[in-house]
Scaffold this motif. Structure first.
Motif, PDB file in Angstrom:
ATOM      1  N   THR A 145       0.824  -1.199   0.000  1.00  0.00           N
ATOM      2  CA  THR A 145       0.000   0.000   0.000  1.00  0.00           C
ATOM      3  C   THR A 145       0.858   1.249   0.000  1.00  0.00           C
ATOM      4  OG1 THR A 145      -1.861   1.106   1.077  1.00  0.00           O
ATOM      5  CG2 THR A 145      -0.221   0.125   2.525  1.00  0.00           C
ATOM      6  N   ASP A 146       0.252   2.364  -0.413  1.00  0.00           N
ATOM      7  CA  ASP A 146       0.876   3.680  -0.358  1.00  0.00           C
ATOM      8  C   ASP A 146       2.241   3.693  -1.052  1.00  0.00           C
ATOM      9  OD1 ASP A 146      -1.049   5.318   1.481  1.00  0.00           O
ATOM     10  OD2 ASP A 146      -0.806   3.377   2.462  1.00  0.00           O
ATOM     11  N   HIS A 167       2.987   5.521  -3.853  1.00  0.00           N
ATOM     12  CA  HIS A 167       3.282   6.924  -4.180  1.00  0.00           C
ATOM     13  C   HIS A 167       4.454   7.023  -5.164  1.00  0.00           C
ATOM     14  CE1 HIS A 167       0.403   8.542  -1.337  1.00  0.00           C
ATOM     15  NE2 HIS A 167       0.929   7.845  -0.351  1.00  0.00           N
ATOM     16  N   ASP A 200      -3.391   4.328  -3.087  1.00  0.00           N
ATOM     17  CA  ASP A 200      -2.398   5.402  -3.146  1.00  0.00           C
ATOM     18  C   ASP A 200      -1.153   4.986  -3.936  1.00  0.00           C
ATOM     19  OD1 ASP A 200      -3.927   7.334  -2.000  1.00  0.00           O
ATOM     20  OD2 ASP A 200      -2.648   7.642  -0.250  1.00  0.00           O
ATOM     21  N   HIS A 212      -8.897   1.527   1.856  1.00  0.00           N
ATOM     22  CA  HIS A 212      -7.664   2.314   1.970  1.00  0.00           C
ATOM     23  C   HIS A 212      -7.555   3.000   3.323  1.00  0.00           C
ATOM     24  CE1 HIS A 212      -4.212   4.666   0.890  1.00  0.00           C
ATOM     25  NE2 HIS A 212      -4.859   5.795   1.169  1.00  0.00           N
ATOM     26  N   HIS A 237      -2.969   4.041   4.236  1.00  0.00           N
ATOM     27  CA  HIS A 237      -3.292   5.464   4.348  1.00  0.00           C
ATOM     28  C   HIS A 237      -2.525   6.212   5.432  1.00  0.00           C
ATOM     29  CE1 HIS A 237      -5.543   9.163   3.946  1.00  0.00           C
ATOM     30  NE2 HIS A 237      -5.930   9.098   5.195  1.00  0.00           N
ATOM     31  N   HIS A 240       0.337   5.593   6.958  1.00  0.00           N
ATOM     32  CA  HIS A 240       1.801   5.456   6.937  1.00  0.00           C
ATOM     33  C   HIS A 240       2.351   5.233   8.347  1.00  0.00           C
ATOM     34  CE1 HIS A 240       2.505   7.598   2.812  1.00  0.00           C
ATOM     35  NE2 HIS A 240       1.253   7.141   2.892  1.00  0.00           N
ATOM     36  N   GLY A 281       2.781   1.090   5.001  1.00  0.00           N
ATOM     37  CA  GLY A 281       2.974   1.464   3.604  1.00  0.00           C
ATOM     38  C   GLY A 281       4.425   1.487   3.173  1.00  0.00           C
ATOM     39  N   SER A 309       4.288  10.557   1.870  1.00  0.00           N
ATOM     40  CA  SER A 309       3.229  11.514   1.585  1.00  0.00           C
ATOM     41  C   SER A 309       3.488  12.801   2.365  1.00  0.00           C
ATOM     42  CB  SER A 309       1.870  10.936   1.972  1.00  0.00           C
ATOM     43  OG  SER A 309       0.830  11.834   1.667  1.00  0.00           O
TER      44      SER A 309
END
Length: 300
Positions: free
Chosen positions: A54-55, A57, A88, A215, A234, A236, A273, A277
């Motif tokens: 996840t995340d 970015h 993300d 998320h 989400h 982090h 994550g 961000s």
């Protein structure tokens, strides 16, 4: 006093250098063994290994295509039964040298493989960084389109059955809870998110075992006990986490849904994550691939 001040100054500089130059590029595997709550239907003897990403970015220099390829290889080496991506994918900060478009990072993620498939949901930045989707107030999004094109099933308030050796286990995916926040801030009206928990759960037959992807973890406050496991990202982990405490957590329940395994009516795992961000810093919460052994004996 001058010597003491010098030590403190050097300590601060070294910590800052580590938080921006080292920890954001580390990578760990965090493992959880979870036996579902008795109120959640789960086939006797079934044990699923789930890899959670996840995340991401995607951007240079923090999350390059080469680094994403390394994450894919490391994930495949874990030999999970199921791989899930919890949103993300798009960049979430300004401190970058290049924004990597979905048409470049999605083919790399397309190299993920697992017997029960690779599935995804979108996150807030997959909407916020897509002005066309925001203007429409709905999909398709660039992230969702490119993931689908590269063989990854994107779930939006829907559920699909996974064919396990013990029978179907349903994987439900919730649309993002903050998707339209920029529009609402600009106009002062309209929906905040595009999620529909009731419709998502209704897609799963009564009494069927179920895993939920969402998320943002805040929805867990409304998730019923029939859901065996909810997987989120989400936060982090606060991106800075000291002695188990994060000073800033993007959640309505910062002391409740910040990071790790949470058990309430059912079970939630919040991944810290992989990417960055807002600011290019990580401290005390290194980038992680999460592995959940669901149906296993719980870790004491």
């Amino acid at each position: 006093m001058l010597q003491g001040a010098g030590v403190v100054s050097l300590s601060g500089i070294s910590t800052g250098a580590y938080a921006t130059g080292i920890e954001p590029f580390r990578q760990v595997v965090t493992r959880y063994a979870i036996r579902p709550n008795p109120a959640a239907p789960w086939p006797a003897g079934l044990r699923l290994r789930i890899a959670v990403l996840t995340d991401i970015h995607a951007c240079d220099p923090w999350m390059s295509l080469e680094r994403i390829a390394g994450i894919v290889a490391a994930t495949n080496a874990l030999q999970a039964d199921l791989v899930v991506l919890v949103g993300d994918f798009m960049v979430g900060q300004r401190y970058v040298t290049r924004i990597i478009p979905a048409a470049e990072w999605a083919p790399v993620l397309g190299g993920l493989a697992a017997p029960l498939g690779v599935h995804a949901v979108l996150g807030n930045h997959d909407w916020w960084e897509d002005p066309d989707a925001l203007r429409r107030g709905g999909g398709p999004t660039a992230s969702g389109t490119e993931l689908t094109r590269n063989g990854i099933r994107v779930l939006s308030n829907e559920a699909v059955p996974l064919a396990t050796r013990a029978g179907p286990v349903w994987l439900a995916g919730l649309e993002d809870q903050l998707a339209l926040l920029p529009v609402r801030r600009r106009t002062g009206r309209g929906r905040l998110g595009l999620h529909d928990l009731a419709a998502t759960l209704k897609a799963v037959p009564d009494g069927a075992p179920m895993i939920l992807l969402a998320h943002e973890p805040d929805i867990f406050a409304q998730v019923p006990a029939r859901v065996a496991l909810t997987l989120s990202g989400h936060t982090h982990g606060g991106q800075v986490r000291l002695f188990g405490w994060s000073p800033v957590v993007p959640s309505r329940y910062p002391g409740r849904y910040a990071y790790g395994h949470v058990r309430e009516r059912s079970d939630l795992v919040i991944s810290g994550g992989l990417g960055l961000s807002i600011a290019p810093i990580r401290l005390g919460v290194p980038p992680e691939i999460v592995v959940v052994e669901l149906g296993a004996e719980a870790v004491a």
